[in-house]
Write an enzyme that holds these catalytic residues in place. Sequence first.
Site, PDB file in Angstrom:
ATOM      1  N   MET A  74       0.823  -1.211   0.000  1.00  0.00           N
ATOM      2  CA  MET A  74       0.000   0.000   0.000  1.00  0.00           C
ATOM      3  C   MET A  74       0.857   1.261   0.000  1.00  0.00           C
ATOM      4  SD  MET A  74      -3.248  -0.947   2.467  1.00  0.00           S
ATOM      5  CE  MET A  74      -3.719   0.757   2.663  1.00  0.00           C
ATOM      6  N   ASP A 134      11.582   3.585   5.062  1.00  0.00           N
ATOM      7  CA  ASP A 134      11.209   2.227   5.410  1.00  0.00           C
ATOM      8  C   ASP A 134      12.455   1.523   5.923  1.00  0.00           C
ATOM      9  OD1 ASP A 134       8.572   0.395   4.311  1.00  0.00           O
ATOM     10  OD2 ASP A 134      10.322  -0.714   5.015  1.00  0.00           O
ATOM     11  N   ASP A 146      14.191   2.660  11.011  1.00  0.00           N
ATOM     12  CA  ASP A 146      13.220   2.004  11.893  1.00  0.00           C
ATOM     13  C   ASP A 146      12.408   3.168  12.437  1.00  0.00           C
ATOM     14  OD1 ASP A 146      11.822   1.125  14.123  1.00  0.00           O
ATOM     15  OD2 ASP A 146      13.481  -0.016  14.952  1.00  0.00           O
ATOM     16  N   VAL A 147      11.167   3.297  12.003  1.00  0.00           N
ATOM     17  CA  VAL A 147      10.376   4.475  12.341  1.00  0.00           C
ATOM     18  C   VAL A 147       9.884   4.493  13.778  1.00  0.00           C
ATOM     19  CG1 VAL A 147       9.738   5.102   9.989  1.00  0.00           C
ATOM     20  CG2 VAL A 147       8.326   3.471  11.261  1.00  0.00           C
ATOM     21  N   TYR A 173      -3.867  -5.252  18.354  1.00  0.00           N
ATOM     22  CA  TYR A 173      -3.933  -4.516  17.087  1.00  0.00           C
ATOM     23  C   TYR A 173      -5.051  -3.478  17.129  1.00  0.00           C
ATOM     24  CZ  TYR A 173      -4.390  -3.577  12.098  1.00  0.00           C
ATOM     25  OH  TYR A 173      -4.467  -2.963  10.866  1.00  0.00           O
ATOM     26  N   LYS A 195      -4.739   0.638  16.634  1.00  0.00           N
ATOM     27  CA  LYS A 195      -5.432   1.379  15.581  1.00  0.00           C
ATOM     28  C   LYS A 195      -6.433   2.367  16.165  1.00  0.00           C
ATOM     29  CE  LYS A 195      -3.064  -0.075  12.197  1.00  0.00           C
ATOM     30  NZ  LYS A 195      -2.243   0.865  11.407  1.00  0.00           N
ATOM     31  N   ILE A 202      -6.758  -6.592   4.201  1.00  0.00           N
ATOM     32  CA  ILE A 202      -5.979  -6.605   2.964  1.00  0.00           C
ATOM     33  C   ILE A 202      -5.037  -7.808   3.006  1.00  0.00           C
ATOM     34  CG2 ILE A 202      -6.078  -4.109   2.622  1.00  0.00           C
ATOM     35  CD1 ILE A 202      -3.146  -4.064   3.670  1.00  0.00           C
TER      36      ILE A 202
END
Length: 189
Positions: free
Chosen positions: A18, A37, A63-64, A155, A159, A188
């Site tokens: 995505m 990324d 590494d964000v 998760y 979110k 997805i």
Amino acid sequence: MDRLKGKTAIISGGATVMGAASARLFAAEGAAVGVIDRNVAAGEALVAELKVAGHKAHFARADVSSKEEVEAAVAAVNAALGPVNVLFNHAGTIVIKPFLETEEADWDFLFDVNVKSMYLMTRAVLPQMLAAGGGSIVCTSSISAVYATPNEVLYDATKGAVHMFARAIAVEFRDRGIRCNAVCPGFIQ
């Protein structure tokens, strides 16, 4: 087209399916695209593809969930492409486990990737947007932010946090030219 001509967009998690599709779309709309990324091979391949197609693009590995790496990556994109006008906070992953099998390490890991990364990326880019008089931030949330799913308590919680993060940034900075929205995809591949 060219709705983003003269703009610079950063996509965190830009080497994912995505994220890469978004990078291609932003480039097609005229933006210079910074891909951030941790997947170097995929990120470099995407940027090479964009450049071959005639677009301005730059890859920076990070590494964000690491402040130092985010700041270095954003600085690298700035040096290569200029100030950032658009941020797509897309980095994310999932842990699927029954709640009673979810360990503290799982909790910390998923909140670092899915939530802390958005804080760090937004914190690194927002001052540039404010200095320029505005900008746009998009955060990938999920339908799981508003609809609970089995074996995904962790998760769903991340979110939900992303969802409220986007709303709160939008409210706090709306009078300073900053838009912030969450997109909420379903399941997805």
